[in-house]
Design an enzyme around this catalytic site. Structure first.
Site, PDB file in Angstrom:
ATOM      1  N   LYS A 181       0.762  -1.442  -0.204  1.00  0.00           N
ATOM      2  CA  LYS A 181       0.015   0.185   0.135  1.00  0.00           C
ATOM      3  C   LYS A 181       0.846   1.299  -0.140  1.00  0.00           C
ATOM      4  O   LYS A 181       1.895   0.704   0.733  1.00  0.00           O
ATOM      5  CB  LYS A 181      -0.791  -0.359   1.110  1.00  0.00           C
ATOM      6  CG  LYS A 181      -1.649   1.054   0.885  1.00  0.00           C
ATOM      7  CD  LYS A 181      -3.191   1.420   2.566  1.00  0.00           C
ATOM      8  CE  LYS A 181      -4.142   2.021   2.632  1.00  0.00           C
ATOM      9  NZ  LYS A 181      -4.850   1.775   3.575  1.00  0.00           N
ATOM     10  N   SER A 231     -10.207   2.119   2.315  1.00  0.00           N
ATOM     11  CA  SER A 231      -8.796   3.079   1.177  1.00  0.00           C
ATOM     12  C   SER A 231      -7.833   1.950   1.117  1.00  0.00           C
ATOM     13  O   SER A 231      -7.715   2.491  -0.085  1.00  0.00           O
ATOM     14  CB  SER A 231      -8.472   4.030   2.394  1.00  0.00           C
ATOM     15  OG  SER A 231      -7.446   3.072   3.449  1.00  0.00           O
ATOM     16  N   SER A 242     -10.558  -0.105   6.902  1.00  0.00           N
ATOM     17  CA  SER A 242     -10.188  -0.033   5.467  1.00  0.00           C
ATOM     18  C   SER A 242      -9.201  -1.303   5.043  1.00  0.00           C
ATOM     19  O   SER A 242      -8.353  -1.487   3.996  1.00  0.00           O
ATOM     20  CB  SER A 242      -9.085   1.655   5.196  1.00  0.00           C
ATOM     21  OG  SER A 242     -10.323   2.149   5.167  1.00  0.00           O
TER      22      SER A 242
HETATM   23  N1  GLN Z   1     -13.701   4.620   5.388  1.00  0.00           N
HETATM   24  C1  GLN Z   1     -12.702   5.018   7.239  1.00  0.00           C
HETATM   25  C2  GLN Z   1     -12.699   6.570   7.004  1.00  0.00           C
HETATM   26  O1  GLN Z   1     -13.363   7.485   6.100  1.00  0.00           O
HETATM   27  C3  GLN Z   1     -12.025   4.178   7.294  1.00  0.00           C
HETATM   28  C4  GLN Z   1     -10.750   4.196   6.530  1.00  0.00           C
HETATM   29  C5  GLN Z   1     -10.020   3.392   7.255  1.00  0.00           C
HETATM   30  O2  GLN Z   1      -9.334   2.524   7.587  1.00  0.00           O
HETATM   31  N2  GLN Z   1      -8.209   3.764   7.111  1.00  0.00           N
HETATM   32  O3  GLN Z   1     -12.282   7.502   7.842  1.00  0.00           O
END
Ligand code: GLN
Length: 493
Positions: A78, A158, A182
């Site tokens: 990532k 994400s 995410s």
């Molecule tokens: N969807 C959540 C956010 O936008 C979690 C994102 C994540 O876990 N990095 O904050």
């Protein structure tokens, strides 16, 4: 001939050690697949030269009989992980062309165990999002298509590049990070296994920070066994991260007996929510039945503060983000705006940040700054912290009665790119996952079935802090019982 890119880590490890295949051969197969996968837009940086060099070194280790589990295994990383000399920009224009002079602890651990880097994977900007639509590299497209439509689907977010690359066989495993869901949500959307370890199990050093008290890195894999192998390498006690727990890393693979007889599995009644599809409810019930058939006892539990988790998260995560992202000022890293005659340092900060950050990141910085500001701090930030304590207490009480908790990972299967334009609608994606980050616990999503539209759906298991071995074993037993084997039909490349 077997398709090398479809192998699990465990199978590839055996073939590499038996000299049936070489790391170079395996790596070349993946470099070819990555080249053919451009339509998915999962990789933002490809590093074939590094991969070839690491594969050669892995072959030398294999020849010498010194081969850890990941020796010669091709991975995608990532974009949030700093990789020395290789672009690491968290999906953001503000870090354009940032090449860290250091390597994150997680990736250092992986390379020390002989793994091979195929490249960096796209993600929502600064890991804020659930659909991979806020990346500066453009959308990642899921390799999955619904039976009834040709619409491009989200691979989740994400860590959408990580889930899409794995599901499309463009890597044998990938790394992700999970602040509110995410890893687990994209895993559920792509028929892959996604593990978020206990907060503190995996060092955060060298991972670009979003919300430090919630962020945790973990693997995306094809199987639970591979997840155990990856966690064994990613996890470490690290002097560079004072919040990394000083607890030795056990042999997670050795914990996979598949025997969960006598274990108690909790079903939280508050997780039956509006917006959950009938299919999801059925999948969850079937999962519970399978647990019973495996000899576990399934009991209803209550996590009464569940409904506050999402609102509290959207105070705490933006608050921490607004502080963490203050460092992007045009001075130290990445992008700096062009200035006009007469502009001073204030204009330089303002213009750089206005140009460099995308809309969602700006929204979070504004929310975070607001809830931390004098006069609102007590009303928002402190109250959200109190709720976090209550959410954690719910889990503490539940884990006095049960060994693991079973829930759906997401209310619905993957949605189409562009389908969710309302931020609140997007935030609802994390309704079942965010509680786990708030409590700092480990959670895993495994593929559990297919929707009527032909899309994968996931079930989540939540475990006790630092008991990933036990959690992985419960997931392993359920995985064996479900026997999920669907893969997307290839339309790309
Ligand atoms: N969807 C959540 C956010 O936008 C979690 C994102 C994540 O876990 N990095 O904050």
């Amino acid at each position: 001939m077997t398709d090398l890119t479809a192998l699990t880590i465990a199978d590839a490890r055996d073939k590499l050690r038996a000299k049936e295949i070489s790391a170079t051969e395996l790596t070349e197969a993946f470099i070819g697949a990555v080249e053919g996968g451009d339509a998915l837009n999962a990789y933002c940086v490809k590093t074939p030269e590094i991969a070839r060099e690491q594969a050669k070194a892995a072959d030398a280790r294999l020849a010498a009989g010194d081969a850890p589990s990941l020796c010669g295994i091709p991975l995608g990383i990532k974009d949030l992980f700093c990789t020395k000399g290789v672009n690491s920009q968290a999906g953001s224009n503000i870090l354009k062309d940032f090449k860290p002079p250091y390597e994150s602890t997680v990736t250092s651990n992986l390379w020390a165990d002989g793994a091979v880097m195929l490249g960096k994977l796209s993600m929502d900007e600064f890991a804020m999002g659930s659909s991979n639509e806020t990346a500066c590299y453009g959308n990642v497209v899921s390799p999955w298509r619904s039976k009834n439509s040709n619409a491009e689907l989200t691979p989740g977010g994400s860590s959408g590049g990580s889930s899409a690359a794995l599901a499309a066989n463009l890597a044998m495993a990938t790394t992700g990070t999970d602040t509110g869901g995410s890893i687990r949500q994209p895993a559920a959307f792509t028929g892959t296994v996604g593990l978020k370890p206990t907060w503190g199990r995996v060092s955060r050093w060298g991972i670009i920070a979003f919300a430090s008290s919630l962020d945790q890195a973990g693997p995306f894999t094809r199987t639970v066994r591979d997840s155990a192998i990856m966690l064994g390498s990613m996890a470490s006690v690290d002097d560079k991260d004072s919040t990394s727990a000083d607890i030795p890393v056990p042999d997670y693979e050795a914990a996979l007996t598949g025997d969960i007889r006598g274990k108690r599995i909790g079903i939280p009644k508050e997780y039956v929510v509006d917006g959950m599809t009938e299919e999801t409810k059925r999948l969850w019930d079937e999962g519970a039945d399978k647990m019973r058939a495996l000899g576990a006892e399934v009991v209803e539990i209550s996590l009464p503060h569940t409904k506050y988790a999402l609102p509290a998260y959207y105070i705490l995560a933006p608050a921490e983000a607004s502080s963490n992202l203050a460092r992007y000022d045009g001075v130290r890293y990445g992008h700096r705006a062009e200035l006009s005659q007469g502009d001073g340092i204030t204009e330089m900060y303002e213009k750089t940040r206005a140009e460099g950050f995308g809309a969602e990141v700006k929204r979070r910085i504004m929310m975070g700054t607001y809830v931390l500001s004098a006069g609102y701090y007590d009303a928002y930030y402190i109250r959200a912290q109190k709720l976090r304590t209550l959410i954690k207490r719910d889990f503490d009480e539940a884990f006095e009665k049960v060994d693991a908790i079973l829930t759906p990972t997401t209310p619905t299967p993957a949605f189409a790119l562009g389908a969710k334009s309302d931020p609140l609608d997007m935030y609802m994606q994390d309704i079942f996952t965010v509680t786990v980050n708030m409590a700092g616990l480990p959670g895993i999503s495994i593929p559990a079935g297919m929707s009527g539209d032909g899309l994968p759906m996931g079930l989540q298991l939540i475990g006790k802090a630092f008991e990933e071995g036990d959690l992985l074993n419960t997931a392993f037993a359920l995985e064996q019982s479900i026997g999920f084997s669907e893969t997307p039909e290839k339309w790309w490349g």
